[in-house]
Design a protein around this motif. Structure first.
Motif, PDB file in Angstrom:
ATOM      1  N   THR C 174      59.909  52.615  39.282  1.00 47.97           N
ATOM      2  CA  THR C 174      60.966  52.064  38.403  1.00 47.97           C
ATOM      3  C   THR C 174      61.948  51.151  39.117  1.00 47.97           C
ATOM      4  O   THR C 174      62.726  50.469  38.467  1.00 47.97           O
ATOM      5  CB  THR C 174      61.809  53.139  37.654  1.00 47.97           C
ATOM      6  OG1 THR C 174      62.738  53.732  38.552  1.00 47.97           O
ATOM      7  CG2 THR C 174      60.939  54.193  36.995  1.00 47.97           C
ATOM      8  N   ALA C 175      61.935  51.131  40.446  1.00 50.65           N
ATOM      9  CA  ALA C 175      62.914  50.290  41.142  1.00 50.65           C
ATOM     10  C   ALA C 175      62.617  48.826  40.868  1.00 50.65           C
ATOM     11  O   ALA C 175      61.473  48.383  40.950  1.00 50.65           O
ATOM     12  CB  ALA C 175      62.889  50.561  42.636  1.00 50.65           C
ATOM     13  N   ARG C 176      63.666  48.097  40.594  1.00 53.54           N
ATOM     14  CA  ARG C 176      63.517  46.667  40.402  1.00 53.54           C
ATOM     15  C   ARG C 176      63.417  46.007  41.767  1.00 53.54           C
ATOM     16  O   ARG C 176      64.208  46.286  42.683  1.00 53.54           O
ATOM     17  CB  ARG C 176      64.734  46.127  39.639  1.00 53.54           C
ATOM     18  CG  ARG C 176      64.782  44.633  39.443  1.00 53.54           C
ATOM     19  CD  ARG C 176      65.491  43.942  40.594  1.00 53.54           C
ATOM     20  NE  ARG C 176      65.199  42.509  40.589  1.00 53.54           N
ATOM     21  CZ  ARG C 176      65.267  41.731  41.676  1.00 53.54           C
ATOM     22  NH1 ARG C 176      65.609  42.237  42.832  1.00 53.54           N
ATOM     23  NH2 ARG C 176      64.973  40.453  41.605  1.00 53.54           N
ATOM     24  N   THR C 177      62.400  45.147  41.925  1.00 54.17           N
ATOM     25  CA  THR C 177      62.365  44.259  43.085  1.00 54.17           C
ATOM     26  C   THR C 177      61.988  42.888  42.550  1.00 54.17           C
ATOM     27  O   THR C 177      61.706  42.735  41.359  1.00 54.17           O
ATOM     28  CB  THR C 177      61.311  44.673  44.140  1.00 54.17           C
ATOM     29  OG1 THR C 177      59.999  44.416  43.601  1.00 54.17           O
ATOM     30  CG2 THR C 177      61.425  46.131  44.543  1.00 54.17           C
ATOM     31  N   SER C 180      58.695  43.255  41.132  1.00 52.60           N
ATOM     32  CA  SER C 180      58.519  44.305  40.116  1.00 52.60           C
ATOM     33  C   SER C 180      59.790  44.274  39.263  1.00 52.60           C
ATOM     34  O   SER C 180      60.641  45.149  39.364  1.00 52.60           O
ATOM     35  CB  SER C 180      58.304  45.680  40.760  1.00 52.60           C
ATOM     36  OG  SER C 180      59.413  46.045  41.566  1.00 52.60           O
ATOM     37  N   GLU C 181      59.894  43.227  38.488  1.00 54.03           N
ATOM     38  CA  GLU C 181      61.134  42.995  37.745  1.00 54.03           C
ATOM     39  C   GLU C 181      61.357  44.076  36.690  1.00 54.03           C
ATOM     40  O   GLU C 181      60.417  44.702  36.200  1.00 54.03           O
ATOM     41  CB  GLU C 181      61.092  41.611  37.077  1.00 54.03           C
ATOM     42  CG  GLU C 181      61.420  40.456  38.026  1.00 54.03           C
ATOM     43  CD  GLU C 181      62.870  40.485  38.553  1.00 54.03           C
ATOM     44  OE1 GLU C 181      63.676  41.318  38.093  1.00 54.03           O
ATOM     45  OE2 GLU C 181      63.172  39.649  39.431  1.00 54.03           O
ATOM     46  N   ALA C 182      62.615  44.220  36.334  1.00 49.08           N
ATOM     47  CA  ALA C 182      62.987  45.257  35.365  1.00 49.08           C
ATOM     48  C   ALA C 182      62.838  44.718  33.952  1.00 49.08           C
ATOM     49  O   ALA C 182      63.797  44.616  33.196  1.00 49.08           O
ATOM     50  CB  ALA C 182      64.416  45.709  35.625  1.00 49.08           C
ATOM     51  N   VAL C 183      61.624  44.346  33.609  1.00 51.72           N
ATOM     52  CA  VAL C 183      61.378  43.808  32.271  1.00 51.72           C
ATOM     53  C   VAL C 183      60.152  44.507  31.680  1.00 51.72           C
ATOM     54  O   VAL C 183      59.385  45.148  32.409  1.00 51.72           O
ATOM     55  CB  VAL C 183      61.125  42.276  32.323  1.00 51.72           C
ATOM     56  CG1 VAL C 183      62.378  41.549  32.762  1.00 51.72           C
ATOM     57  CG2 VAL C 183      59.977  41.946  33.266  1.00 51.72           C
ATOM     58  N   GLY C 184      60.010  44.377  30.382  1.00 50.48           N
ATOM     59  CA  GLY C 184      58.829  44.923  29.726  1.00 50.48           C
ATOM     60  C   GLY C 184      58.954  46.416  29.445  1.00 50.48           C
ATOM     61  O   GLY C 184      60.006  47.027  29.652  1.00 50.48           O
ATOM     62  N   ASP C 186      57.405  48.914  30.889  1.00 51.20           N
ATOM     63  CA  ASP C 186      57.476  49.752  32.083  1.00 51.20           C
ATOM     64  C   ASP C 186      58.248  49.006  33.155  1.00 51.20           C
ATOM     65  O   ASP C 186      57.660  48.484  34.108  1.00 51.20           O
ATOM     66  CB  ASP C 186      56.066  50.074  32.595  1.00 51.20           C
ATOM     67  CG  ASP C 186      55.247  50.777  31.539  1.00 51.20           C
ATOM     68  OD1 ASP C 186      55.731  51.811  31.027  1.00 51.20           O
ATOM     69  OD2 ASP C 186      54.153  50.271  31.201  1.00 51.20           O
ATOM     70  N   PRO C 187      59.550  48.930  32.994  1.00 51.54           N
ATOM     71  CA  PRO C 187      60.337  48.079  33.892  1.00 51.54           C
ATOM     72  C   PRO C 187      60.330  48.602  35.325  1.00 51.54           C
ATOM     73  O   PRO C 187      60.244  49.802  35.557  1.00 51.54           O
ATOM     74  CB  PRO C 187      61.742  48.155  33.298  1.00 51.54           C
ATOM     75  CG  PRO C 187      61.780  49.453  32.556  1.00 51.54           C
ATOM     76  CD  PRO C 187      60.387  49.665  32.036  1.00 51.54           C
ATOM     77  N   GLY C 188      60.429  47.643  36.237  1.00 52.13           N
ATOM     78  CA  GLY C 188      60.508  48.015  37.647  1.00 52.13           C
ATOM     79  C   GLY C 188      59.160  48.420  38.203  1.00 52.13           C
ATOM     80  O   GLY C 188      58.110  48.180  37.591  1.00 52.13           O
ATOM     81  N   ASN C 189      59.202  49.020  39.362  1.00 48.60           N
ATOM     82  CA  ASN C 189      57.958  49.366  40.059  1.00 48.60           C
ATOM     83  C   ASN C 189      57.161  50.421  39.279  1.00 48.60           C
ATOM     84  O   ASN C 189      57.719  51.247  38.565  1.00 48.60           O
ATOM     85  CB  ASN C 189      58.301  49.886  41.458  1.00 48.60           C
ATOM     86  CG  ASN C 189      57.083  50.039  42.337  1.00 48.60           C
ATOM     87  OD1 ASN C 189      56.082  49.323  42.142  1.00 48.60           O
ATOM     88  ND2 ASN C 189      57.131  50.962  43.269  1.00 48.60           N
ATOM     89  N   VAL C 190      55.866  50.362  39.445  1.00 54.72           N
ATOM     90  CA  VAL C 190      54.978  51.277  38.732  1.00 54.72           C
ATOM     91  C   VAL C 190      55.070  52.700  39.282  1.00 54.72           C
ATOM     92  O   VAL C 190      55.490  52.921  40.410  1.00 54.72           O
ATOM     93  CB  VAL C 190      53.510  50.833  38.870  1.00 54.72           C
ATOM     94  CG1 VAL C 190      53.290  49.529  38.144  1.00 54.72           C
ATOM     95  CG2 VAL C 190      53.122  50.725  40.351  1.00 54.72           C
TER      96      VAL C 190
END
Ligand SMILES: Cc1cc2nc3c(=O)[nH]c(=O)nc-3n(C[C@H](O)[C@H](O)[C@H](O)COP(=O)(O)OP(=O)(O)OC[C@H]3O[C@@H](n4cnc5c(N)ncnc54)[C@H](O)[C@@H]3O)c2cc1C
Ligand SMILES: Cc1ncc(C[n+]2csc(CCOP(=O)(O)OP(=O)(O)O)c2C)c(N)n1
Ligand code: SF4
Ligand code: SF4
Ligand code: SF4
Ligand SMILES: [Mg+2]
Lengths: 416, 540, 332
Positions: C174-177, C180-184, C186-190
């Motif tokens: 879930t962390a945004r990088t 791995s943007e916080a969109v969609g 399933d936002p953030g990292n998988v």
């Protein structure tokens, strides 16, 4: 004392006499016999104090060598082909850091298609990495070059790659005069690094350099390569004085006096070419050979000198730059004298395809007739090429072309 | 070594790069006022003396303590320790046992014979101190330190005021009182005992005093009219305790009732038990939660067999029997009579309803009196120049600690008056509020309890009830201090700075920020356990 | 510990120093004589946990080895901010070669020292999580397997920070990088399977594996010291919050490391020869939310209606750690 030895064994024995302190390698044909032999010598204690490290990849092999060298140890490794490409980032790095690692490159083609046989594609892939690249003509020279390589590397703080043709040299049993330990010891003093990781005198090695100094750093490295052009012949002479053998140096000229046509080549193929030249000379043709021993740094002036009297220059080389042509040829062209001899490139021996004396004589013949194109591929099977081109034109899913060609050939020309 | 250009660099060369220029805020070291210091009526620098006690340097701790209060062994027994109620550690687990450590230091000083600092160089001025309770003694001490001569006039036979004639010996052994009083006298004090001053102005002239400190306390037990039979034996608590203190206890009988809900009531009841009363009953008109007496004292009294009739008032005392009326709390929480009556056996009734002052010595003087107390300025000076007042005679809480604080402040006021300077209170640092602390760093440590004398022994003698801390416990207790608002050299700031921008000066000299490198991240501020660093905007 | 009658020291071993402890029991960092292996003037961001962690670890290693130390560094923030020509912040013998080869280079240095008979000189390899868990993984595993005499330290800031905060295999779900943007939906990292390098290291049965954070200096230093008592391959994984990459206040670096451990999200333990021998038990347990909230990389979990479902999944990770290592506080 001459001994019948496999090339790899001769190299291993010679490297051993150079008293390496860290040897690290990853197996790949045709380099395996070299490191197996050294590994055994380390293991039985003969080389003590020396560490032999079995790593998990060539990338690690070169990286271990970097660490060892930076810590002041004499470091050696060997590889070929895919292995060289796998370590390429570290190959550049060793040179960039000015670490005098010595590496044997058992020259081999690069896939795909995977191919274990000899050509020079691997060496050419790293020609700009900042290493000195020396090409051995014979197993005797391959062995001798290693002694000189350590000396050059450590004097200049530049890594040196000794290139020897895979299988053709590495696996060939020939008479070799192994150098005496005492001679090596007098020729090769213990390694005295220019910079070293030492807790008593700490430095930071491997800084990040920006635009303000990068060009200077690069230029300094270039100057060191030019220094090498001076040093290589004198080291070879010194070596010759001790051993009586003319191993190394920048170039191996052969019957160049009055030669109108000169074949330029590197490595073991020079033997075949010399035979062909001898045969043509016997018929009165004024042909000669220029063997390039030092490919990097490229001895531009010496090559120009050697080719000064030539009207035709034929570069026979075991590699080429796709979409362009010869690699060595491009350098030879750059070095060619103002007189401007005609220049032809013959790409030959790729992936281990044999180059015979007849082949070379044929080239010379065509050259004499004026039918040798500027770029040609020796013994290219035009039919196979044509059929694959046709298949590709006919169908989108024409399949993998390497396999198609093999199928064609297996069919024994049935499809022809 | 001849190093390859740019690839290889000499170590530590980045110190040429002054990253301090990135900063928009800068950390600065501050000293904030710990709540304990703030709450201490004697103005002790508690945090500071605890700091020294923490490392076992008790003498240094004691010396800092007696800078403010010359009576630590007494304070360590009788002070109601408002410092502990204010202590920030309450919000972590329990308050630091400041008072217990104070007593430990006081006792240690007596045991080892540490002397108070020498008096200051003779100023050639003389001050008359009337009354030798804690206010008068404290003023005497501080005046002597300032170099003024002191004449201490006391109406009673011995020094100490309520500490001797009020507070019972089982809470304050007389040996301790005598020793601490004696130590003050060693500074050179002219003492006049058994001389009750009748006229303040006359006395000032008589003793050729340049200033007067009035510290006569509140000696009169307050009385209420209770319908009583002739045979009924009634006495006020102050008189009762005074007589006990003079070793001349009145005969109260087996059933003693004490009327009142303050500490004095408890002292009277507990004293009565010790004198042989089979039952000592306190009658109090409100409930326990409303009782002004300190909880610890109530606990101890109950433990000694004292009983309490909560929500009760005395209707009538008819010799041997007492009639009490039950009360009930109304909606506002005030007690209201219910009309319900009960009887109690009672041989004597002790009235513990508070004390009044006897200020007859001010009659005819210009000193203004209001509501039975003497209004004073900040400097403790009354309306009359040169006449100061403090302790129970001044409007304030009536405790020995307040009296000590008054005595100190009056001495400063007198010193300023004599030096013809205006009196200024030292500037107070902002409070080291709990929110400034990072309590993560403090080790978990419940408070040490002081040992108590077994109950059976307490019922029959005047031996001290509450024991002192052993050295180990005192050390432990001191180390529970959070050092609120004042650096205690935990090295956190020195350690947590990612830019090595904190310079450790060492040897108690604390730290400095190296603003050449401090980038202003603020980690030191966040991780300082005691809130002794603050971020301030960078001046541009 | 020396014999003292009162075993209570105000800040005990929580703070960096403690004037009440003997010198030997204080941290290396409390000493004015510490090496400052990484010196001032480096160009790390304000409040960089990696700069802190590196100085902590290397100073401890310097003490443990009596100054006989060589460090090999992978490419990454630590390398870039410490050695931009013409300045270096290192005060120790230090080498940087490449991003993915630090373990192998360290092996080479160790081999050279052995060949030269300089057994007194010890070698530390170090890299960010990218250089350790991702690109350097093969070389690291090789180094472990051969049991080369190297202590490898990973400074885990849970992403490729030097290149602008991209996802690594150590980035938490879930962390945004930047990758791995916080969109969609399933936002953030998988939510992948994770790549627990300390446990992978343990699977090599090397003599010492430990995790630590910049929030517990005594623990970290003790582990470095312990690691140095062994010969052969050793691994230390240090959580180093990155204010830039995590979107956190620069002053919160140590606090976040503390919360990571106290929530159980980052388990702090040590293992010898593949067996867990010690854990740092939680002292004041908090839910993961307390740890996640101050970090902008998790902001999407709390914005608007928030994503309690995702927070709950992250809590499960923490709970699993607590369970696996027995991290629960004494009284629980
Ligand atoms: C029973 C009891 C228990 C207490 N317990 C505590 C406690 O546990 N803790 C606490 O902090 N406080 C306690 N107190 C309150 C505390 O004792 C007083 O607040 C404090 O003693 C006041 O100090 P002071 O110096 O103002 O007056 P005092 O202590 O009352 O001293 C005044 C002195 O002046 C003398 N004096 C009076 N008039 C004259 C005169 N005209 N000429 C010469 N001398 C005169 C008196 O004899 C006396 O010695 C208690 C009080 C009582 C009554
Ligand atoms: C072979 C190679 N690939 C990519 C890079 C670019 N690169 C440099 S540092 C870095 C990320 C470093 O991440 P990490 O190891 O976690 O260290 P951090 O910067 O986060 O401390 C990347 C991707 C590189 N230098 N070399
Ligand atoms: S913790 Fe210490 S400094 Fe803070 S209020 Fe309590 S006694 Fe005072
Ligand atoms: S962090 Fe520790 S050493 Fe620094 S100011 Fe605060 S109390 Fe003092
Ligand atoms: S990006 Fe992160 S790891 Fe890199 S220097 Fe900044 S704070 Fe440190
Ligand atoms: Mg990272």
């Amino acid at each position: 004392m001459l001994q019948q030895l496999e090339g790899s064994r001769a190299v291993a024995e010679t490297v051993a006499r150079c008293r390496p302190e860290v040897v690290c390698a990853y197996p790949i044909s045709p380099q395996t016999h070299i490191i197996e032999a050294i590994g055994a010598m380390v293991k039985d204690g003969r080389l003590a104090p020396c560490e032999f490290i079995n790593v998990e990849s060539e990338y690690a092999a070169m990286s271990v060598s970097i660490g060892a060298s930076a810590a002041g140890a004499r470091a050696y490794t060997a590889t070929a082909s895919q292995g060289l490409l796998f370590m390429i980032e570290a190959v550049y790095n060793a040179a960039g850091l000015g670490l005098p690692v010595v590496m044997t490159l058992a020259n081999r083609a690069i896939g795909a298609p995977i191919n274990i046989w000899n050509d020079h594609s691997d060496a050419m892939a790293v020609r700009d990495a900042g290493w000195i690249q020396l090409f051995a003509e014979t197993n005797q020279e391959a062995a001798d070059l290693h002694v000189q390589a350590f000396r050059l590397a450590e004097t200049l703080s530049v890594p040196v790659m000794v290139c020897m043709d895979g299988f053709i040299l590495t696996h060939a049993v020939e008479a070799v005069d192994l150098i005496d330990q005492a001679v090596v010891d007098s020729f090769l003093p213990p390694y005295e690094p220019r910079q070293v990781l030492d807790p008593d005198d700490p430095v930071s090695i491997g800084a990040m350099v920006g635009p303000e100094a990068f060009e200077e750093v690069r230029y300094l490295a270039h100057l060191r390569q030019l220094d090498a052009l001076e040093l290589i012949p004198s080291v070879a002479e010194e070596f010759a004085a001790l051993t009586g053998r003319a191993s190394g140096g920048l170039l191996h000229p052969y019957r160049l006096d009055d030669a109108e046509t000169v074949i330029v080549a590197m490595g073991s193929v020079l033997g075949t070419i010399k035979d062909a030249v001898d045969a043509r000379r016997a018929t009165g043709e004024r042909v000669g050979v220029l063997g390039v021993t030092t490919f990097r740094p490229f001895p531009v002036a010496a090559v120009a000198d050697a080719l000064a009297g030539a009207r035709r220059v034929i570069v026979v080389e075991k590699a080429f730059s796709l979409g362009m042509g010869g690699v060595l040829a491009t350098d030879v062209a750059t070095a060619s004298p103002a007189s401007g001899p005609e220049l032809a490139t013959v790409v030959a021996g790729l992936g281990g395809r044999p180059i015979t004396r007849r082949d070379v004589e044929g080239v010379l013949g065509r050259s004499a007739q004026g039918t040798l194109p500027r770029l040609s591929f020796l013994n290219l099977d035009e039919d196979v090429v044509a059929r694959e081109r046709a298949r590709m034109a006919a169908s989108r899913r024409s399949g993998p072309f390497a396999e198609n060609v093999l199928r064609d050939l297996a069919a024994g020309g049935a499809n022809r | 070594m001849d190093r390859p250009f740019a690839i290889t660099l000499p170590v530590g060369s980045s110190r040429a790069n002054h990253t301090g220029s990135w900063r928009v805020e800068r950390p600065v070291y501050v000293d904030h006022l710990p709540p304990c210091n703030d709450a201490c009526p004697a103005g002790e620098n508690i945090q500071r003396w605890l700091y020294h006690a923490e490392s076992g340097d008790y003498e240094a701790a004691w010396r800092i303590l007696v800078e403010e209060n010359p009576l630590p062994a007494i304070m360590g027994r009788v002070c109601f320790h408002p410092c502990e109620s204010a202590c920030n550690r309450v919000r972590v687990d329990e308050a630091v046992g400041i008072n217990a450590v104070e007593r430990f230091l006081g006792d240690t000083a007596l045991a080892r014979g540490w002397r108070l600092p020498d008096p200051g160089p003779d100023s050639g001025r003389r001050v008359l101190v009337v009354g030798a309770g804690p206010a008068g003694l404290s003023a005497t001490y501080h005046l002597r330190r300032a170099g003024h001569a002191v004449t201490l006039v006391e109406g009673a036979a011995r020094l100490g005021g309520m500490m001797r004639y009020g507070i019972p010996a089982y809470r304050l052994p007389r040996a301790v009182l005598d020793a601490e009083v004696e130590r003050i006298l060693e500074m050179g004090v002219e003492v006049v005992l058994g001389r009750s001053v009748k006229d303040i102005a006359a006395a000032r002239d008589e003793f050729r005093a340049d200033a007067v400190f009035l510290a006569v306390g509140a000696q009169l037990g307050r009385r209420v009219s209770i319908p009583a039979g002739d045979s009924a034996k009634m006495i006020d608590a102050v008189t009762f305790l005074h007589q006990v203190a003079e070793d001349d206890p009145p005969l109260l009988g087996r059933h003693v009732v004490v009327y009142g809900g303050g500490d004095t009531a408890l002292d009277a009841a507990r004293t009565a038990r010790r004198l042989g009363a089979t039952d000592a009953t306190i009658v109090y008109r409100r409930n326990r939660a409303k009782m002004p007496a300190h909880a610890e004292e109530v606990e101890q009294a109950l433990g000694e067999g004292v009983t309490v009739r909560w929500l009760s008032t005395i209707e009538r005392f008819e010799g041997e029997r007492l009639l009490i009326e039950k009360m009930a709390l109304n909606a506002e929480g005030f007690p209201e009579p219910t009309g319900e009556l009960e009887e109690l056996d009672a041989d004597a009734l002790v009235l513990a309803l508070g004390q009044d002052t006897d200020l007859s010595l001010l009659e005819g003087s210009e000193v203004h009196v209001a509501d039975g107390v003497v209004p004073v300025a900040e400097s403790m000076m009354t309306d009359v120049p040169g006449v100061f007042a403090g302790g129970d005679v001044a409007p304030s809480d009536r405790t020995a600690t307040v009296a000590v604080g008054h005595g100190k402040r009056a001495a400063k006021g007198i010193d300023a008056f004599l030096g013809d300077r205006s009196f200024e209170r030292p500037e107070r640092h902002p409070l080291a509020a709990f929110e400034r602390l990072n309590t993560w760093y403090y080790a978990d440590a419940p408070r040490t309890q002081r040992p108590e004398l077994e109950r059976i022994r307490r019922q029959t003698n005047f031996e001290e009830v509450v024991g002192g801390l052993t050295e180990d416990n005192a050390l432990f207790e001191a180390r529970r201090c959070l050092s609120c608002g004042n650096c205690f050299e935990c090295d956190n700031c020195f350690g947590v700075c990612p830019d090595n921008a904190v310079i450790k000066l060492g040897g108690g000299d604390r730290y400095e920020i190296d603003y050449d490198y401090c980038k202003g991240c603020g980690i030191c501020v966040a991780e300082c356990p005691c809130g002794a660093i603050e971020m301030v905007p960078e001046r541009i | 510990m020396t014999e003292t009658r009162v075993h209570f020291y105000q800040v005990g071993s929580f703070a960096v120093g403690n004037r009440l402890l003997s010198d030997a029991d204080r941290t290396v960092q409390a000493s004015r004589e510490r090496t400052n292996s990484l010196d001032a003037g480096h160009r790390a961001c304000q409040g960089c946990g990696e700069a802190l962690g590196a100085r902590y670890a290397l100073d401890a290693a310097m003490r443990a080895t009596g100054g006989r130390l060589v460090a090999v560094n992978a490419t990454g923030c630590l390398e870039v901010f410490s050695t931009p020509f013409p300045e270096t912040s290192w005060r120790i013998a230090w080498l940087h070669s490449l991003f993915g080869n630090a373990p192998a280079v360290a092996t080479g240095v160790a081999a050279a020292m052995r060949a030269k008979g300089r057994d007194d000189v010890r070698v530390v390899g170090q890299a960010g999580d990218g250089g350790t868990v991702d690109i350097g993984f093969g070389a690291l595993s090789g180094m472990f397997e051969r049991h080369d005499d190297v202590l490898f330290i990973c400074y885990d800031n849970e992403g490729y920070m030097n290149t602008g905060v991209q996802r690594s295999a150590a980035t938490p779900p879930t962390a945004r990088t930047a990758t791995s943007e916080a969109v969609g939906a399933d936002p953030g990292n998988v939510f992948g399977q994770g790549k627990d390098l300390p446990r992978i290291a343990m699977a090599h049965d090397i003599p010492y594996v430990a995790t630590a954070t910049v929030a517990d200096l005594h623990d970290l230093e003790r582990k470095v010291e312990r690691a140095m008592t062994f010969r052969g391959a050793r691994y230390l994984h240090v959580l180093v919050p990155c204010p830039l990459g995590w979107g956190a206040a620069s002053a919160d670096t140590v606090r976040l490391a503390r919360l990571a451990a106290e929530s159980g999200f980052f388990p702090v333990f040590e293992a010898e020869h593949g067996v867990v021998t010690g854990v740092r038990r939680i002292r004041r347990r908090v839910g993961v939310e307390e740890y996640l909230r101050p970090q902008r990389r998790f902001a999407h979990l709390f914005a608007g209606e928030g994503r309690p479902d995702l927070v709950a999944r992250l809590q499960l990770i923490a709970d699993a750690n607590v369970e696996r290592y027995g991290l629960a506080p004494e009284e629980e």
